[in-house]
Design an enzyme around this catalytic site. Structure first.
Site, PDB file in Angstrom:
ATOM      1  N   LEU A  49      44.323  33.960  34.633  1.00 53.62           N
ATOM      2  CA  LEU A  49      43.506  33.944  35.722  1.00 53.62           C
ATOM      3  C   LEU A  49      42.901  35.256  35.912  1.00 53.62           C
ATOM      4  O   LEU A  49      43.915  36.239  35.883  1.00 53.62           O
ATOM      5  CB  LEU A  49      43.888  33.293  36.911  1.00 53.62           C
ATOM      6  CG  LEU A  49      44.241  31.750  37.033  1.00 53.62           C
ATOM      7  CD1 LEU A  49      44.814  31.401  38.373  1.00 53.62           C
ATOM      8  CD2 LEU A  49      42.776  31.037  36.760  1.00 53.62           C
ATOM      9  N   ASP A  50      41.667  35.600  36.258  1.00 50.05           N
ATOM     10  CA  ASP A  50      41.280  37.067  36.540  1.00 50.05           C
ATOM     11  C   ASP A  50      42.150  37.355  37.839  1.00 50.05           C
ATOM     12  O   ASP A  50      42.690  36.728  38.786  1.00 50.05           O
ATOM     13  CB  ASP A  50      39.757  37.176  36.911  1.00 50.05           C
ATOM     14  CG  ASP A  50      38.949  36.617  35.732  1.00 50.05           C
ATOM     15  OD1 ASP A  50      39.313  36.676  34.577  1.00 50.05           O
ATOM     16  OD2 ASP A  50      37.923  36.350  36.150  1.00 50.05           O
ATOM     17  N   GLN A  51      42.192  38.941  37.817  1.00 50.92           N
ATOM     18  CA  GLN A  51      42.940  39.412  38.923  1.00 50.92           C
ATOM     19  C   GLN A  51      42.445  39.110  40.306  1.00 50.92           C
ATOM     20  O   GLN A  51      43.337  38.720  41.098  1.00 50.92           O
ATOM     21  CB  GLN A  51      42.757  41.056  38.869  1.00 50.92           C
ATOM     22  CG  GLN A  51      42.852  41.852  40.059  1.00 50.92           C
ATOM     23  CD  GLN A  51      41.825  41.912  41.024  1.00 50.92           C
ATOM     24  OE1 GLN A  51      42.235  41.555  42.360  1.00 50.92           O
ATOM     25  NE2 GLN A  51      40.486  42.061  40.895  1.00 50.92           N
TER      26      GLN A  51
END
Ligand code: URA
Length: 261
Positions: A118-120
């Site tokens: 998952l993106d930051q």
């Protein structure tokens, strides 16, 4: 290094393992470090102290404590984390903290890895395991595992955007148009999207190609496993067999506005 299958011996028809090797397999350090932990009286097994590193146990269903912290034995570890924003899914993060600092160190030491990313700035359901076949099955583009995301958008969501997300969008560096398998407008600036691909920034790229912009992104479910509402941001849980069964199922119709109720 964790203890492998060769560490098991047969005793009275049961496969058993020495306590020092059992702890090693669960991420408590090298064999010598585990031996020292046990010899110093820091370990209990199924409720009783055991200071003999060579004592043999049948590990299935066994629980042990190290310094009072209870651990179930798991041949393979499967976990779910409610990812908060501000963590990178990497052991060597660039700008933010690593997601792995949210897990107890024995789990990291035994080699659990995030199943996809998952993106930051994204939040929600993130799986971890040390089962390589599971990681492959849940990240391979050919397996088409459905993932459900809730998206807050910058601009109002209109019918044309929903139709474009469902109809398929041409994205830079993708050879074919990419379509959501379900898309439901929850409110003026909120969408629920189900995707089966797991490509880099896919939701953000699709929403941008549809003419809007992602302000926040939360993963609610993978397969039929829904992030438990009681799992607070930053908290993790073991996955039980029944959770693994749910993961392997298809998402119940997430285009229904009341889903997952
Ligand atoms: N799509 C994105 O754009 N970001 C994620 O983290 C996951 C899916």
């Amino acid at each position: 290094m964790t203890a492998g299958l060769g560490s098991f011996v047969e005793k009275g028809g049961l496969l058993v393992i020495e306590l020092e090797r059992l702890l090693q397999s669960q991420g408590f350090g090298s064999r010598a470090e585990c031996r020292a932990l046990i010899a110093r009286g820091r370990v209990t097994v199924d409720g009783s102290f055991c200071d003999d590193p060579s004592a043999c146990f049948s590990p299935e269903g066994l629980s042990f404590t190290v310094d009072g912290v209870l651990w179930p034995y798991r041949r393979l570890a499967y976990l779910a984390l409610n990812k908060p924003a501000g963590y990178e899914c990497s052991h060597r993060p660039g700008q933010h903290a690593s997601i792995y600092i949210l897990l107890p160190s024995p789990l990291v030491k035994r080699g659990v890895q995030a199943v996809g990313r998952l993106d930051q700035d994204a939040t929600g359901l993130l799986l971890f395991t040390d089962d390589g076949a599971f990681i492959h099955a849940y990240t391979s583009p050919r397996k088409l595992v459905p993932k459900v995301y809730e998206v807050v958008t910058r601009h109002l969501v209109d019918d044309a955007q929903v139709a474009a997300l469902l109809g398929g969008l041409e994205l830079h560096r993708e050879t074919k148009p990419v379509a959501a398998v379900a898309c439901c407008r929850l409110s003026e600036r909120r969408l629920r999207l189900t995707l089966t691909l797991g490509k880099y920034h896919l939701v953000k790229r699709m929403v941008a190609a549809a003419g809007n912009r992602v302000e926040s992104l939360h993963r609610l479910a993978i397969g039929g496993f829904i992030l438990p509402p009681a799992l607070a941001p930053g908290a993790w849980m073991w996955l039980a067999e029944s959770d693994l069964d749910l993961l392997a199922r298809r998402v119940p119709d997430s285009s229904d506005k009341n889903w997952p109720a």
